[in-house]
Each structure stands twice: as structure tokens, then as C-alpha cells.
Design a protein around this motif. Structure first.
Motif, short mmCIF file in Angstrom:
data_model
loop_
_atom_site.label_atom_id
_atom_site.label_comp_id
_atom_site.label_asym_id
_atom_site.label_seq_id
_atom_site.Cartn_x
_atom_site.Cartn_y
_atom_site.Cartn_z
N MET A 1 -3.04 -8.24 48.97
CA MET A 1 -1.76 -7.13 49.47
C MET A 1 -1.09 -6.97 48.81
O MET A 1 0.28 -7.45 47.19
CB MET A 1 -1.39 -8.23 50.83
N THR A 2 -0.19 -5.77 48.30
CA THR A 2 0.89 -5.17 47.84
C THR A 2 2.41 -5.43 48.48
O THR A 2 2.75 -5.49 49.09
CB THR A 2 0.71 -3.33 48.05
N ILE A 3 3.31 -5.73 47.07
CA ILE A 3 4.23 -6.51 47.29
C ILE A 3 5.40 -5.52 47.35
O ILE A 3 4.62 -5.09 46.03
CB ILE A 3 5.00 -7.56 46.82
N TYR A 4 6.33 -5.53 47.87
CA TYR A 4 7.54 -4.20 47.43
C TYR A 4 8.47 -4.76 47.66
O TYR A 4 8.46 -5.93 48.27
CB TYR A 4 7.27 -2.82 48.75
N GLU A 5 9.85 -4.52 46.57
CA GLU A 5 11.10 -4.82 46.35
C GLU A 5 12.11 -4.21 46.08
O GLU A 5 11.83 -3.12 45.61
CB GLU A 5 11.25 -6.37 45.73
N PRO A 6 12.68 -4.30 46.53
CA PRO A 6 14.18 -3.08 46.62
C PRO A 6 14.71 -3.12 44.51
O PRO A 6 13.88 -4.11 44.24
CB PRO A 6 15.88 -4.10 46.72
N ALA A 7 14.73 -1.39 44.59
CA ALA A 7 14.63 -0.85 43.17
C ALA A 7 16.58 -1.03 42.35
O ALA A 7 16.77 0.33 42.20
CB ALA A 7 13.19 -0.40 42.84
N PRO A 8 17.24 -1.66 42.29
CA PRO A 8 18.25 -1.54 42.05
C PRO A 8 18.68 -0.60 40.70
O PRO A 8 19.73 0.10 40.90
CB PRO A 8 19.47 -2.46 42.38
N GLU A 9 17.89 -1.38 39.63
CA GLU A 9 18.41 -0.70 38.59
C GLU A 9 17.61 1.12 38.48
O GLU A 9 17.92 1.80 38.19
CB GLU A 9 17.33 -1.47 37.34
N VAL A 10 16.56 1.28 39.45
CA VAL A 10 16.02 2.30 39.66
C VAL A 10 16.81 3.50 40.30
O VAL A 10 16.88 4.39 39.63
CB VAL A 10 14.17 2.58 40.23
N GLU A 11 17.59 2.97 41.14
CA GLU A 11 18.71 3.56 41.99
C GLU A 11 19.19 3.89 41.03
O GLU A 11 20.22 5.29 41.03
CB GLU A 11 19.00 3.48 43.26
N ARG A 12 20.32 2.78 40.21
CA ARG A 12 21.68 3.18 39.35
C ARG A 12 20.63 4.33 38.32
O ARG A 12 21.45 5.36 37.89
CB ARG A 12 22.09 2.37 38.16
N VAL A 13 19.96 4.28 37.79
CA VAL A 13 18.91 5.51 36.98
C VAL A 13 18.76 6.60 37.46
O VAL A 13 19.18 7.95 36.61
CB VAL A 13 17.66 5.23 36.73
N ALA A 14 18.27 6.57 39.13
CA ALA A 14 18.07 7.98 39.67
C ALA A 14 19.64 8.56 40.04
O ALA A 14 20.01 10.06 40.18
CB ALA A 14 17.75 7.37 40.80
#
Length: 184
Positions: free
Chosen positions: A1-14
Motif C-alpha cells: 500500500m502506498t502511503i501519502y502525507e502532506p508536503a509543507p516543505e514542497v509547498e514552500r518551495v513551490a
């Protein structure tokens, strides 16, 4: 099963990249998640993906929504195991790449119309090796290279003109200076 989580660091970069290079995406809903491990496609790791979310998926992802109409948004998914291996410049390049897929235009009513954009070039390295820049798209792509990247490409090509492209890059990897990314 693939596990996903929020990505606040990715959002800051974006957000930084949107302000600099993708102003058309300001104010557009974009969600960012990480998946635990990179998927593979055609024998290669998938570092990230971008998708337009619509219909029932958009409805279910929007609390208090009464209808799926006008709820479309983008979802950027990054492979966490690959993200941690990337230096900041490569992280920027990955996020910039995924955001480049996200297209937002304003219609005559002032509403955002979201769509996905494909890659500028779809070609095999071996075909370019054997036939050169045989399409306008390939020529345009090469002209987009910053000077230092073009010099690197010329060095690799000259060093191993007789090898297939993948072999040439792998063989010269230890002879080249570290990869440079854009001039920003």
C-alpha cells in the motif's frame, strides 16, 4: 500500500517558484503531497507527478462543497525517498518541472480554466544520437539550454561520439564537473 502525507516543505518551495516563474498559478488551488517511495514507470523512478483533480475527487477533497462544479485543482505528488536525495537546486528543478505541467487560463467570465500541459519534447536519446536535431521541437529545446549546460552537452557528445547516448553519459560522469542548473 502506498502511503501519502502532506508536503509543507514542497509547498514552500513551490510558492517561491510560482512567484518567480509561474505567475499564472497565483491564487490557483494546488495541493502538495509526498508518497513514501518513488513509483517506477518504464524502468525509471518517478520523482514527481502533477494532476488535475476534478469531479467526485475534487468534491470529496473540498470540505463543505455542495457540488463538484468549479472545484478543479492541481495535485503535485513528490516521492519522499527521492526528494531527500536532491540538493536544493535539483528540488527547485523538480518542483518547477511539475508546475510547468499546470496550466491556468482565465475565460471571458473571469473564471480560471485549468488544464495539463505535456512535455515540449518527446524523443529517444538514440534517435537524436543517430539523426541529430531532426525536428523543430528538438532545435527549440536545445536553444533553451543555458550556456554552461550546452558546454557540458558538447563535452559529453565529443568525448563519446561512437557510444550510444546512455553509455556515453555513464562513462563520462566521473570526468565532468558537477551538473550546473539554471543561471538563477
Amino acid at each position: 500500500m502506498t502511503i501519502y502525507e502532506p508536503a509543507p516543505e514542497v509547498e514552500r518551495v513551490a510558492k517561491k517558484i510560482i512567484d518567480k516563474s509561474h505567475p499564472h498559478l497565483r491564487g490557483v488551488r494546488i495541493e502538495y503531497v509526498c508518497r513514501e517511495k518513488a513509483a517506477t514507470r518504464n524502468g525509471r523512478y518517478v520523482f514527481g507527478t502533477a494532476k488535475k483533480i476534478t469531479g467526485v475527487n475534487a468534491l470529496l477533497a473540498t470540505p463543505d462543497a455542495r457540488s463538484s462544479e468549479d472545484l478543479a485543482f492541481f495535485l503535485v505528488t513528490i516521492a519522499k525517498d527521492k526528494w531527500v536525495e536532491l540538493d536544493p537546486k535539483r528540488r527547485d528543478a523538480l518542483i518547477d518541472h511539475e508546475l510547468e505541467h499546470c496550466k491556468a487560463e482565465v475565460d471571458e467570465m473571469g473564471d480560471a480554466i485549468l488544464s495539463m500541459r505535456g512535455h515540449d519534447v518527446e524523443e529517444f536519446a538514440a534517435i537524436v544520437h543517430r539523426h541529430g536535431l531532426w525536428t523543430d521541437d528538438l532545435e527549440i529545446f536545445v536553444t533553451a539550454l543555458p550556456a554552461e549546460q550546452l558546454e557540458r552537452a558538447v563535452h559529453v557528445a565529443r568525448a563519446h561520439a561512437e557510444h550510444e547516448p546512455r553509455d556515453a553519459v555513464e562513462h563520462t560522469r566521473h570526468e565532468l564537473p558537477p551538473r550546473a542548473f539554471g543561471t538563477s
